[in-house]
Design an enzyme around this catalytic site. Structure first.
Site, PDB file in Angstrom:
ATOM      1  N   ASN A 156      -8.683   2.986  -1.986  1.00  0.00           N
ATOM      2  CA  ASN A 156      -9.628   4.103  -1.930  1.00  0.00           C
ATOM      3  C   ASN A 156      -9.783   4.792  -3.283  1.00  0.00           C
ATOM      4  OD1 ASN A 156     -10.873   4.436   0.616  1.00  0.00           O
ATOM      5  ND2 ASN A 156      -8.956   5.160   1.508  1.00  0.00           N
ATOM      6  N   PHE A 451      -3.360   1.174   4.732  1.00  0.00           N
ATOM      7  CA  PHE A 451      -2.752   1.301   3.405  1.00  0.00           C
ATOM      8  C   PHE A 451      -3.756   1.766   2.355  1.00  0.00           C
ATOM      9  CE2 PHE A 451      -1.417  -2.801   5.460  1.00  0.00           C
ATOM     10  CZ  PHE A 451      -0.481  -2.213   6.287  1.00  0.00           C
ATOM     11  N   CYS A 452      -4.703   2.634   2.784  1.00  0.00           N
ATOM     12  CA  CYS A 452      -5.732   3.181   1.880  1.00  0.00           C
ATOM     13  C   CYS A 452      -6.600   2.086   1.292  1.00  0.00           C
ATOM     14  CB  CYS A 452      -5.102   4.021   0.773  1.00  0.00           C
ATOM     15  SG  CYS A 452      -4.218   5.466   1.389  1.00  0.00           S
ATOM     16  N   ASN A 453      -6.745   0.973   2.010  1.00  0.00           N
ATOM     17  CA  ASN A 453      -7.573  -0.137   1.542  1.00  0.00           C
ATOM     18  C   ASN A 453      -8.542  -0.523   2.658  1.00  0.00           C
ATOM     19  OD1 ASN A 453      -8.603  -2.599   0.511  1.00  0.00           O
ATOM     20  ND2 ASN A 453      -6.712  -2.976  -0.617  1.00  0.00           N
TER      21      ASN A 453
END
Length: 842
Positions: A156, A451-453
């Site tokens: 992100n 995982f912020c992806n």
């Protein structure tokens, strides 16, 4: 007793032999790679001398999130700090000048780690990789003719650059990278063929590119990670040279093929711990990293490696102390410093953190990144192979791995990361939160979610745009509890290894997965069906056992203040919300957070009592000299509001009373707080797991500050069965497990009689003349692992770990039954200890 001890000794011997055999098999395949055989210390010596704190049973498998610092590393840092004097490098004193030299040396070490020449690159220290990315986004020379192209597999923090680009009128587009070994007629030595494929649905401004012939001198930015933090897959760094030097062929067929001037950004935060990009061979314009990913400490420090020629193109607006050579306060004049790092590093550098990184680099240099890669990758491939081979008793596969097609170590293209989801025997998904919850009970620390992806998550979980938007509309956001929506997982489970990880940790993780999620052929056991591993008692058996009457109400407990101790009574009035005044009050922090035992376990030591005749709530704590007396408002039966308002404190009639009560609770729990009273007994709101108002399980339920229901019922016989199971564990001389009292589970109602878990099948029940409806089982959390012994609060993994072994149903660990009171406003109802309980089964 002697026989039991012999049997346990035999079992321990078998377990020991099994571990030895597993280790021998592992070393047979990975012995040349595992454990630093040629290093100054092998893995066992590293663990014994530098990670003694992990001997306490913690299995840490989230090195992709942050690796662990070495105890020797920290000793050296503290020795350095306690024997040296450091000063602000912006001063001119001898100490400050010496500090400046240490910072300059740290920059050289960072550049050396990435094999980057100081002639070509500068090292800008930042607060982390995210801050470094923000610098690039803010200062990049965006124009309406610029393009920001980024791979789907990006954090992100990289995606956030898109807002700067779009804000300047530039275009943004996510792409997939396709890599083929060799094309017909292509020389084998020429390397793989890489193709960039734009996503079919592009972001806001890309449509304007379709008919344009040339992009002129506009600067364009291509961003990709050296290693995907979702799957661990490594990107081919040839992309750097292909985008910079052969972009027309590489981008052929995309709207960006005619764009000329490309710059490349590599997010190396995840990948640089084992394979840092070689910038002399792959000269990316920008590389970002965080030091805690490398060696655990310091946190809050990262770096932007920027090519000096690229830095000249960046447009920085703000200036600060340290970034200007001169400025005049009352006219528009500023002369900026020219050195790249001085130009971008606003304010005083984090010089103590920067001084600490040399001790981390010394550690990595002694092991070498190539040896770290071999060690950690051997563990990840071992785990992947074991997971891939798992089968349920019916032959169905257990694990779906993401990004793990090639498990040959010599040609492995992944970092030390294993990402997966688990399936039940019927093909449905285990929620990733269930895996994380049970792993935590087993002492295993891992990570779940996306995982912020978001791009990689959607790509590998096959989530369409409509799926993602539907999930958001259903209330799903990052870090919430919605792990499976409409039959699809919304995230995954990730384990990742660091340079100090061991085979024993990898094996413990695999053993945990097998024991918790792999279903052997069906067995019969006392309890509910759990993932095909434990079968329900037959209807005939349960019916015959329930044909014998004898259920009665053993105790009634009221908890006036949520998470504080309750008090037991022989009889108590019922109202629309259940037991009168039950969980009618709650303690709230000054910033709005609701405080419970999960945050402050000592709340269990605060005792409460209500005197109905006097209309008083009495509260007592060992931390407070005097008891607290609170007058209960007379409108508890007839509240004036139909809405829950966390900011409406109805119990306080004047400022002095408010101050008195809030000061008492501040002293009792050791943090500033205030007491709230629920504003309505007719409200249809409850608190969800993140402690915000949400809808109750059954909208017709009227509850105060309870999580899910008006009543929690516990069976004394079910607690006795649990105690028998704990007693079996307690026969191990190395373990002591206390005998549980039903009050450990904070029930309102305790019943006696019948068989264990018979209450699972009750649809309705009648206690005396009062009717109740079952809302199903109560999903237990780690609060039941908090015990209060002789005024001392203790935490353990029990009884939740034992309950998880036989009381799991689709991600929930059930124990106790939630009830709704069927209120009749025309009748004044009381509930009494000793009343007969008459259930109606499903």
């Amino acid at each position: 007793m002697g026989r039991l001890n012999i049997e346990r000794e035999i079992e321990r011997e078998r377990d020991s032999i099994s571990k030895i055999i597993a280790m021998e098999e592992f070393l047979k395949e990975f012995g040349d790679y595992y454990g630093y055989p040629d290093g100054p210390k092998n893995i066992n010596e590293i663990r014994e001398t530098e990670f003694k704190r992990l001997d306490q049973g913690v299995v840490y498998l989230d090195h992709a999130g942050s690796t662990l610092y070495s105890e020797l590393q920290m000793e050296n840092i503290f020795k350095d700090f306690t024997s040296s004097v450091y000063g602000n490098p912006h001063s001119q004193s001898d100490i400050s000048s010496a500090t400046s030299e240490i910072i300059a040396d740290a920059r050289r070490q960072v550049l050396e780690y990435f094999n980057a020449s100081p002639e070509d690159y500068s090292c800008v220290f930042t607060s982390g990789a995210t801050a470094a990315l923000k610098i690039v986004g803010e200062t990049f020379p965006w124009t309406q003719d610029s393009n920001f192209v980024y791979t789907m597999e990006n954090h992100n923090s990289v995606l956030g650059i898109r807002e700067y680009a779009l804000g300047k009128g530039a275009s943004a587009c996510a792409v997939d990278i396709e890599e083929v070994a060799n094309q017909p007629g292509q020389l084998a030595s020429s390397g793989p063929f890489i193709k960039v494929k734009p996503r079919a649905v592009q972001t806001r401004n890309t449509s304007k590119l379709q008919n344009e012939e040339s992009r002129g001198d506009a600067c364009n930015l291509f961003a990709f990670p050296s290693e995907c933090n979702f799957t661990g897959l490594r990107f081919n760094l040839d992309l750097v040279n292909l985008i910079k030097e052969n972009n027309e062929a590489t981008l052929e067929g995309t709207p960006f093929a005619k764009s000329k001037r490309w710059m490349v950004l590599i997010d190396a935060a995840k990948g640089c711990a084992t394979q840092p990009p070689n910038l002399s061979e792959f000269p990316a314009d920008f590389v970002v990293m965080s030091f805690y990913k490398l060696f655990g400490y310091p946190t809050g420090l990262g770096a932007l490696l920027v090519r000096n020629d690229a830095a000249k193109l960046l447009k920085k607006t703000y200036f600060s102390g340290g970034t200007v050579a001169a400025s005049i306060a009352d006219i528009d004049f500023v002369k900026r410093r020219e050195r790249v790092e001085e130009f971008f590093e606003d304010g005083s550098a984090s010089f103590l953190s920067i001084a600490a990184i040399r001790h981390g680099f010394k550690l990595l240099k002694s092991l070498t990144t190539s040896a770290i890669w071999m060690h950690t990758t051997s563990l990840s491939i071992y785990v992947k192979k074991k997971l891939q081979a798992l089968r349920h008793g019916n032959g169905a596969g257990v694990c779906v791995l993401y990004g793990s097609e090639n498990l040959n170590l010599s040609s492995h293209k992944s970092g030390p990361t294993v990402t997966f989801n688990l399936k039940r025997p019927d093909g449905s998904w285990f929620g990733y939160l269930e895996v994380e919850k049970l792993a935590s009970l087993s002492g295993i620390q891992l990570r779940t979610g996306c995982f912020c992806n978001p791009g990689a998550c959607a790509k590998y979980l096959d989530l369409s745009h409509s799926d993602l938007l539907s999930n958001v509309e259903a209330g799903h956001v990052c870090w919430d509890d919605n792990d499976v929506i409409n039959g699809k997982p919304t995230g995954a489970v990730r384990v990742s290894f660091g340079y100090m990880s061991t085979f024993e940790e990898a094996k413990k993780f695999i053993d945990f997965i097998v024991s918790s999620f792999v279903s052997p052929p069906t067995k019969i056991g006392n309890g509910i069906a759990v993932n095909g591993r434990f079968a329900q008692l037959s209807s005939e058996e349960l019916e015959s056992k329930e044909s014998i009457p004898g259920y009665y109400l053993k105790s009634v407990t009221i908890y006036p203040i949520k998470s504080c101790a309750g008090f037991s009574v022989n009889r108590w009035p019922l109202c629309r919300t259940g037991l009168l005044h039950d969980r009618e009050w709650m303690i709230q922090g000054l910033t709005g957070e609701l405080i419970t035992q999960k945050k402050v376990p000592e709340m269990s030591l605060i005792s409460t009592f209500i005197d109905l005749e006097e209309g008083l709530l009495v509260v007592e704590s060992a931390r407070c000299k005097d008891k607290l007396y609170i007058k209960i408002k007379s409108n508890s039966y007839n509240p004036r509001s139909d809405e829950f308002d966390a900011h409406d404190n109805n119990i306080l009639e004047n400022h002095n009373e408010e101050t008195r009560i809030n000061c008492w609770f501040t002293n009792a729990i050791g943090r500033q707080c205030k007491l709230l009273q629920y504003s309505s007994s007719t409200s249809k709101h409850c608190l969800n797991r993140n402690k915000s108002p949400g809808l109750c399980r059954v909208l017709e339920s009227n509850i105060n500050f309870a999580n899910e229901a008006q009543f929690l019922l516990i069976s004394e016989e079910s607690v006795a069965d649990l105690n028998r199971r704990l007693e079996e564990k307690g026969k191990d001389p190395n373990r002591y497990l206390e005998k549980l009292n039903p009050q450990r589970f904070r029930p309102n109602l305790v019943i006696a009689g019948g068989e264990p878990y018979a209450e699972d099948k009750w649809r309705t029940l009648k206690i005396g003349d009062t009717n109740f409806t079952s809302l199903g089982g109560c999903n237990r959390c780690q609060m039941i692992n908090i015990s209060n012994e002789s005024g001392q609060v203790k935490k353990s993994n029990e009884p939740l770990t034992t309950l998880a072994s036989y009381r799991r149903v689709k991600g929930k660990i059930l124990f106790g039954t939630l009830l709704r009171y069927e209120h009749d406003a025309k009748v004044e109802s009381w509930i009494r200890v000793g009343e007969e309980v008459n259930p109606e089964r499903e």
